[in-house]
Design a protein around this motif. Sequence first.
Motif, PDB file in Angstrom:
ATOM      1  N   ARG A  17       0.822  -1.154   0.051  1.00  0.00           N
ATOM      2  CA  ARG A  17      -0.152  -0.054   0.008  1.00  0.00           C
ATOM      3  C   ARG A  17       0.726   1.238  -0.121  1.00  0.00           C
ATOM      4  O   ARG A  17       0.742   2.176  -0.697  1.00  0.00           O
ATOM      5  CB  ARG A  17      -1.008  -0.083   1.382  1.00  0.00           C
ATOM      6  N   GLN A  18       1.944   1.265   0.889  1.00  0.00           N
ATOM      7  CA  GLN A  18       2.905   2.372   0.841  1.00  0.00           C
ATOM      8  C   GLN A  18       3.480   2.674  -0.530  1.00  0.00           C
ATOM      9  O   GLN A  18       3.659   3.764  -0.971  1.00  0.00           O
ATOM     10  CB  GLN A  18       4.004   2.355   1.877  1.00  0.00           C
ATOM     11  N   LEU A  19       3.616   1.620  -1.192  1.00  0.00           N
ATOM     12  CA  LEU A  19       4.426   1.703  -2.554  1.00  0.00           C
ATOM     13  C   LEU A  19       3.214   2.024  -3.620  1.00  0.00           C
ATOM     14  O   LEU A  19       3.631   2.148  -4.728  1.00  0.00           O
ATOM     15  CB  LEU A  19       5.398   0.556  -2.663  1.00  0.00           C
ATOM     16  N   ASN A  20       2.135   1.809  -3.141  1.00  0.00           N
ATOM     17  CA  ASN A  20       1.045   1.844  -4.227  1.00  0.00           C
ATOM     18  C   ASN A  20       1.033   0.982  -5.362  1.00  0.00           C
ATOM     19  O   ASN A  20       1.117   1.402  -6.562  1.00  0.00           O
ATOM     20  CB  ASN A  20       0.787   3.210  -4.733  1.00  0.00           C
ATOM     21  N   ALA A  56      13.704  -6.860   6.747  1.00  0.00           N
ATOM     22  CA  ALA A  56      12.486  -6.307   7.370  1.00  0.00           C
ATOM     23  C   ALA A  56      11.383  -6.113   6.282  1.00  0.00           C
ATOM     24  O   ALA A  56      10.040  -6.423   6.190  1.00  0.00           O
ATOM     25  CB  ALA A  56      12.354  -5.357   8.323  1.00  0.00           C
ATOM     26  N   VAL A  57      11.695  -5.099   5.316  1.00  0.00           N
ATOM     27  CA  VAL A  57      10.821  -4.876   4.084  1.00  0.00           C
ATOM     28  C   VAL A  57      10.415  -6.058   3.328  1.00  0.00           C
ATOM     29  O   VAL A  57       9.349  -6.239   2.993  1.00  0.00           O
ATOM     30  CB  VAL A  57      11.704  -3.943   3.195  1.00  0.00           C
ATOM     31  N   ALA A  58      11.308  -6.801   3.142  1.00  0.00           N
ATOM     32  CA  ALA A  58      11.142  -8.259   2.332  1.00  0.00           C
ATOM     33  C   ALA A  58      10.091  -8.941   3.054  1.00  0.00           C
ATOM     34  O   ALA A  58       9.066  -9.513   2.506  1.00  0.00           O
ATOM     35  CB  ALA A  58      12.513  -8.945   2.058  1.00  0.00           C
ATOM     36  N   VAL A  63       4.392 -10.679   3.605  1.00  0.00           N
ATOM     37  CA  VAL A  63       3.253 -10.891   4.357  1.00  0.00           C
ATOM     38  C   VAL A  63       1.999 -10.027   3.560  1.00  0.00           C
ATOM     39  O   VAL A  63       0.781 -10.732   3.706  1.00  0.00           O
ATOM     40  CB  VAL A  63       3.393 -10.120   5.721  1.00  0.00           C
ATOM     41  N   ASP A  64       2.299  -8.880   3.107  1.00  0.00           N
ATOM     42  CA  ASP A  64       1.431  -8.487   2.230  1.00  0.00           C
ATOM     43  C   ASP A  64       0.660  -9.436   1.015  1.00  0.00           C
ATOM     44  O   ASP A  64      -0.316  -9.512   0.820  1.00  0.00           O
ATOM     45  CB  ASP A  64       1.719  -7.178   1.506  1.00  0.00           C
ATOM     46  N   CYS A  65       1.766 -10.165   0.517  1.00  0.00           N
ATOM     47  CA  CYS A  65       1.290 -11.149  -0.473  1.00  0.00           C
ATOM     48  C   CYS A  65       0.518 -12.059  -0.058  1.00  0.00           C
ATOM     49  O   CYS A  65      -0.617 -12.301  -0.792  1.00  0.00           O
ATOM     50  CB  CYS A  65       2.710 -11.781  -1.206  1.00  0.00           C
ATOM     51  N   VAL A  66       1.020 -12.443   1.093  1.00  0.00           N
ATOM     52  CA  VAL A  66       0.018 -13.680   1.694  1.00  0.00           C
ATOM     53  C   VAL A  66      -1.335 -12.989   1.918  1.00  0.00           C
ATOM     54  O   VAL A  66      -2.327 -13.765   1.721  1.00  0.00           O
ATOM     55  CB  VAL A  66       0.602 -14.555   2.772  1.00  0.00           C
ATOM     56  N   ARG A  67      -1.326 -11.823   2.843  1.00  0.00           N
ATOM     57  CA  ARG A  67      -2.848 -11.235   2.924  1.00  0.00           C
ATOM     58  C   ARG A  67      -3.465 -11.120   1.970  1.00  0.00           C
ATOM     59  O   ARG A  67      -4.796 -11.187   1.829  1.00  0.00           O
ATOM     60  CB  ARG A  67      -2.415 -10.095   3.917  1.00  0.00           C
ATOM     61  N   MET A  73       3.887 -14.880  -5.035  1.00  0.00           N
ATOM     62  CA  MET A  73       4.629 -13.784  -4.922  1.00  0.00           C
ATOM     63  C   MET A  73       5.774 -13.836  -3.889  1.00  0.00           C
ATOM     64  O   MET A  73       6.755 -13.159  -4.196  1.00  0.00           O
ATOM     65  CB  MET A  73       4.204 -12.466  -4.910  1.00  0.00           C
ATOM     66  N   VAL A  74       5.548 -14.624  -2.958  1.00  0.00           N
ATOM     67  CA  VAL A  74       6.733 -14.849  -2.006  1.00  0.00           C
ATOM     68  C   VAL A  74       8.066 -15.271  -2.525  1.00  0.00           C
ATOM     69  O   VAL A  74       9.168 -14.820  -2.225  1.00  0.00           O
ATOM     70  CB  VAL A  74       6.361 -15.619  -0.677  1.00  0.00           C
ATOM     71  N   HIS A  75       7.712 -16.297  -3.620  1.00  0.00           N
ATOM     72  CA  HIS A  75       8.857 -16.625  -4.217  1.00  0.00           C
ATOM     73  C   HIS A  75       9.742 -15.626  -4.898  1.00  0.00           C
ATOM     74  O   HIS A  75      10.991 -15.521  -4.904  1.00  0.00           O
ATOM     75  CB  HIS A  75       8.383 -17.697  -5.507  1.00  0.00           C
ATOM     76  N   THR A  76       9.019 -14.729  -5.600  1.00  0.00           N
ATOM     77  CA  THR A  76       9.610 -13.686  -6.388  1.00  0.00           C
ATOM     78  C   THR A  76      10.287 -12.555  -5.331  1.00  0.00           C
ATOM     79  O   THR A  76      11.535 -12.229  -5.616  1.00  0.00           O
ATOM     80  CB  THR A  76       8.533 -12.720  -6.825  1.00  0.00           C
ATOM     81  N   ILE A  77       9.821 -12.326  -4.216  1.00  0.00           N
ATOM     82  CA  ILE A  77      10.443 -11.721  -3.038  1.00  0.00           C
ATOM     83  C   ILE A  77      11.705 -12.259  -2.769  1.00  0.00           C
ATOM     84  O   ILE A  77      12.723 -11.776  -2.559  1.00  0.00           O
ATOM     85  CB  ILE A  77       9.546 -11.430  -1.911  1.00  0.00           C
TER      86      ILE A  77
END
Length: 140
Positions: A17-20, A56-58, A63-67, A73-77
């Motif tokens: 959300r912060q990164l929009n 911490a950012v990763a 967490v955002d991806c899972v939520r 997308m966790v794989h991507t991160i």
Amino acid sequence: GDELEYIRPNVYRNIARQLNISLHSETVVTDAFLAVAAQIFTAGSITWGKVVSLYAVAAGLAVDCVRHAQPAMVHTIVDCLGEFVRKTLVTWLKRRGGWADITKCVVNTDPSLRSHWLVAAVCSFGHFLKAIFFVLLPER
């Protein structure tokens, strides 16, 4: 990581959300994460604080991806984080003797091991890895 999130929850939560950004595109997630990573390390030299902040950012983005029902997308991160560390931080890490060097930055004034921030960080990273494991675990 937990201590950073506690001190600055507005920085390390709701990253997407912060990164929009939308979490539906691998390219968008990759580009956004790498832009944040580059920004963390542009001002001044590499420090352990910046390295922990990157993780911490990763974690927050994962967490955002899972939520948002995008666990793939966790794989991507994880891949982006690994690639960034390999390309940008490996030389710095090697000069310091590896990951164990982070323990030299810690001054433990509390005899209680559980209150030590490094223990908390390692435990948090363990929770992050466990979450990744369960996301990656194939459904049966």
